[in-house]
Design a protein around this motif. Sequence first.
Motif, PDB file in Angstrom:
ATOM      1  N   PHE A 134       0.827  -1.206   0.000  1.00  0.00           N
ATOM      2  CA  PHE A 134       0.000   0.000   0.000  1.00  0.00           C
ATOM      3  C   PHE A 134       0.863   1.259   0.000  1.00  0.00           C
ATOM      4  O   PHE A 134       0.538   2.238  -0.681  1.00  0.00           O
ATOM      5  CB  PHE A 134      -0.989  -0.015   1.168  1.00  0.00           C
ATOM      6  CG  PHE A 134      -2.056  -1.061   0.995  1.00  0.00           C
ATOM      7  CD1 PHE A 134      -2.962  -0.979  -0.049  1.00  0.00           C
ATOM      8  CD2 PHE A 134      -2.131  -2.141   1.847  1.00  0.00           C
ATOM      9  CE1 PHE A 134      -3.934  -1.953  -0.240  1.00  0.00           C
ATOM     10  CE2 PHE A 134      -3.103  -3.123   1.672  1.00  0.00           C
ATOM     11  CZ  PHE A 134      -4.004  -3.033   0.623  1.00  0.00           C
ATOM     12  N   ALA A 135       1.962   1.244   0.728  1.00  0.00           N
ATOM     13  CA  ALA A 135       2.883   2.385   0.726  1.00  0.00           C
ATOM     14  C   ALA A 135       3.429   2.620  -0.683  1.00  0.00           C
ATOM     15  O   ALA A 135       3.518   3.771  -1.137  1.00  0.00           O
ATOM     16  CB  ALA A 135       4.025   2.149   1.715  1.00  0.00           C
ATOM     17  N   ASN A 136       3.761   1.543  -1.371  1.00  0.00           N
ATOM     18  CA  ASN A 136       4.285   1.649  -2.729  1.00  0.00           C
ATOM     19  C   ASN A 136       3.242   2.241  -3.680  1.00  0.00           C
ATOM     20  O   ASN A 136       3.553   3.110  -4.496  1.00  0.00           O
ATOM     21  CB  ASN A 136       4.750   0.271  -3.218  1.00  0.00           C
ATOM     22  CG  ASN A 136       5.465   0.348  -4.543  1.00  0.00           C
ATOM     23  OD1 ASN A 136       6.352   1.164  -4.715  1.00  0.00           O
ATOM     24  ND2 ASN A 136       5.080  -0.511  -5.457  1.00  0.00           N
ATOM     25  N   GLU A 137       2.009   1.775  -3.582  1.00  0.00           N
ATOM     26  CA  GLU A 137       0.938   2.297  -4.439  1.00  0.00           C
ATOM     27  C   GLU A 137       0.670   3.773  -4.154  1.00  0.00           C
ATOM     28  O   GLU A 137       0.431   4.555  -5.087  1.00  0.00           O
ATOM     29  CB  GLU A 137      -0.343   1.482  -4.276  1.00  0.00           C
ATOM     30  CG  GLU A 137      -0.262   0.086  -4.859  1.00  0.00           C
ATOM     31  CD  GLU A 137       0.003   0.064  -6.362  1.00  0.00           C
ATOM     32  OE1 GLU A 137      -0.458   0.980  -7.084  1.00  0.00           O
ATOM     33  OE2 GLU A 137       0.688  -0.870  -6.817  1.00  0.00           O
ATOM     34  N   ILE A 138       0.705   4.155  -2.903  1.00  0.00           N
ATOM     35  CA  ILE A 138       0.517   5.565  -2.532  1.00  0.00           C
ATOM     36  C   ILE A 138       1.650   6.395  -3.134  1.00  0.00           C
ATOM     37  O   ILE A 138       1.416   7.458  -3.721  1.00  0.00           O
ATOM     38  CB  ILE A 138       0.456   5.720  -0.996  1.00  0.00           C
ATOM     39  CG1 ILE A 138      -0.798   5.032  -0.447  1.00  0.00           C
ATOM     40  CG2 ILE A 138       0.502   7.194  -0.597  1.00  0.00           C
ATOM     41  CD1 ILE A 138      -0.775   4.817   1.064  1.00  0.00           C
ATOM     42  N   GLY A 139       2.869   5.903  -3.005  1.00  0.00           N
ATOM     43  CA  GLY A 139       4.023   6.591  -3.582  1.00  0.00           C
ATOM     44  C   GLY A 139       3.944   6.678  -5.094  1.00  0.00           C
ATOM     45  O   GLY A 139       4.297   7.711  -5.681  1.00  0.00           O
ATOM     46  N   ASN A 140       3.476   5.607  -5.751  1.00  0.00           N
ATOM     47  CA  ASN A 140       3.325   5.619  -7.209  1.00  0.00           C
ATOM     48  C   ASN A 140       2.330   6.676  -7.671  1.00  0.00           C
ATOM     49  O   ASN A 140       2.394   7.141  -8.809  1.00  0.00           O
ATOM     50  CB  ASN A 140       2.882   4.251  -7.726  1.00  0.00           C
ATOM     51  CG  ASN A 140       3.988   3.222  -7.675  1.00  0.00           C
ATOM     52  OD1 ASN A 140       5.167   3.559  -7.572  1.00  0.00           O
ATOM     53  ND2 ASN A 140       3.615   1.958  -7.720  1.00  0.00           N
ATOM     54  N   ALA A 141       1.404   7.037  -6.802  1.00  0.00           N
ATOM     55  CA  ALA A 141       0.409   8.068  -7.121  1.00  0.00           C
ATOM     56  C   ALA A 141       0.942   9.468  -6.761  1.00  0.00           C
ATOM     57  O   ALA A 141       0.198  10.444  -6.802  1.00  0.00           O
ATOM     58  CB  ALA A 141      -0.893   7.794  -6.382  1.00  0.00           C
ATOM     59  N   ASN A 142       2.226   9.538  -6.411  1.00  0.00           N
ATOM     60  CA  ASN A 142       2.858  10.794  -6.005  1.00  0.00           C
ATOM     61  C   ASN A 142       2.167  11.437  -4.802  1.00  0.00           C
ATOM     62  O   ASN A 142       2.087  12.648  -4.698  1.00  0.00           O
ATOM     63  CB  ASN A 142       2.935  11.783  -7.179  1.00  0.00           C
ATOM     64  CG  ASN A 142       3.845  11.288  -8.267  1.00  0.00           C
ATOM     65  OD1 ASN A 142       4.914  10.742  -7.988  1.00  0.00           O
ATOM     66  ND2 ASN A 142       3.423  11.448  -9.514  1.00  0.00           N
ATOM     67  N   GLU A 143       1.687  10.577  -3.920  1.00  0.00           N
ATOM     68  CA  GLU A 143       1.073  11.019  -2.669  1.00  0.00           C
ATOM     69  C   GLU A 143       2.018  10.673  -1.536  1.00  0.00           C
ATOM     70  O   GLU A 143       2.876   9.803  -1.665  1.00  0.00           O
ATOM     71  CB  GLU A 143      -0.269  10.313  -2.451  1.00  0.00           C
ATOM     72  CG  GLU A 143      -1.345  10.724  -3.410  1.00  0.00           C
ATOM     73  CD  GLU A 143      -1.930  12.087  -3.094  1.00  0.00           C
ATOM     74  OE1 GLU A 143      -1.983  12.462  -1.898  1.00  0.00           O
ATOM     75  OE2 GLU A 143      -2.333  12.772  -4.046  1.00  0.00           O
ATOM     76  N   GLU A 144       1.832  11.345  -0.417  1.00  0.00           N
ATOM     77  CA  GLU A 144       2.668  11.079   0.739  1.00  0.00           C
ATOM     78  C   GLU A 144       2.100   9.922   1.559  1.00  0.00           C
ATOM     79  O   GLU A 144       0.914   9.902   1.881  1.00  0.00           O
ATOM     80  CB  GLU A 144       2.753  12.340   1.599  1.00  0.00           C
ATOM     81  CG  GLU A 144       4.001  12.373   2.434  1.00  0.00           C
ATOM     82  CD  GLU A 144       4.238  13.749   3.029  1.00  0.00           C
ATOM     83  OE1 GLU A 144       4.456  13.796   4.255  1.00  0.00           O
ATOM     84  OE2 GLU A 144       4.204  14.729   2.284  1.00  0.00           O
ATOM     85  N   VAL A 145       2.961   8.982   1.877  1.00  0.00           N
ATOM     86  CA  VAL A 145       2.574   7.848   2.722  1.00  0.00           C
ATOM     87  C   VAL A 145       2.384   8.368   4.141  1.00  0.00           C
ATOM     88  O   VAL A 145       3.232   9.121   4.639  1.00  0.00           O
ATOM     89  CB  VAL A 145       3.659   6.754   2.683  1.00  0.00           C
ATOM     90  CG1 VAL A 145       3.325   5.613   3.628  1.00  0.00           C
ATOM     91  CG2 VAL A 145       3.859   6.246   1.262  1.00  0.00           C
ATOM     92  N   PRO A 146       1.275   7.999   4.791  1.00  0.00           N
ATOM     93  CA  PRO A 146       1.077   8.454   6.176  1.00  0.00           C
ATOM     94  C   PRO A 146       2.262   8.077   7.055  1.00  0.00           C
ATOM     95  O   PRO A 146       2.782   6.965   6.964  1.00  0.00           O
ATOM     96  CB  PRO A 146      -0.186   7.706   6.615  1.00  0.00           C
ATOM     97  CG  PRO A 146      -0.903   7.382   5.352  1.00  0.00           C
ATOM     98  CD  PRO A 146       0.176   7.163   4.323  1.00  0.00           C
ATOM     99  N   SER A 147       2.705   9.007   7.870  1.00  0.00           N
ATOM    100  CA  SER A 147       3.837   8.765   8.763  1.00  0.00           C
ATOM    101  C   SER A 147       3.318   8.150  10.056  1.00  0.00           C
ATOM    102  O   SER A 147       2.810   8.846  10.925  1.00  0.00           O
ATOM    103  CB  SER A 147       4.556  10.079   9.045  1.00  0.00           C
ATOM    104  OG  SER A 147       5.618   9.856   9.938  1.00  0.00           O
ATOM    105  N   LEU A 148       3.448   6.829  10.163  1.00  0.00           N
ATOM    106  CA  LEU A 148       2.899   6.117  11.318  1.00  0.00           C
ATOM    107  C   LEU A 148       3.955   5.421  12.156  1.00  0.00           C
ATOM    108  O   LEU A 148       3.769   5.238  13.343  1.00  0.00           O
ATOM    109  CB  LEU A 148       1.878   5.068  10.854  1.00  0.00           C
ATOM    110  CG  LEU A 148       0.718   5.584  10.029  1.00  0.00           C
ATOM    111  CD1 LEU A 148      -0.098   4.420   9.496  1.00  0.00           C
ATOM    112  CD2 LEU A 148      -0.148   6.513  10.832  1.00  0.00           C
TER     113      LEU A 148
END
Length: 148
Positions: free
Chosen positions: A53-67
């Motif tokens: 999911f982090a990879n897909e979020i990154g592929n969308a040029n979005e920031e991965v939630p910092s958890l």
Amino acid sequence: MDNKLIARFKEFYTLETFQVAFYKAQANSATDEYYRRAFEKLVQIEQGHADYFANEIGNANEEVPSLTGSFFQLAGNLLGESVEPLGRHNTCKLGAALENEAIKKYRMFIKECKTKNYLIFKYTLMDYLLDEEFHTLWLKDYMNSHPG
């Protein structure tokens, strides 16, 4: 990738990251080798889900939630440490409840994929749903064979 899909990926990233923190706490505090190894395996699989999911979020040029290192890490550790004294039965019961929540969410997301043309993600989500179902089965079996 639309905003709703990205929001779903962030939701699942958060859910999987919480499971990783909880299972790590169990693995780190376990004294029984088999029990510890099972939770290490759960961590490995759930971390793979979170990474996807982090990879897909990154592929969308979005920031991965910092958890990591944040509230979720702390919550997972506190929850893990507070449940352990109550016994493995209760730990597995809570783990199964977490898995059941993930199962419900995966089933809903898979339905969304079918109706919103996100078919490219459907099979990965099905694989992850199966992982969650297998985790639930192991947790329930261990819980039933080691009554509190």
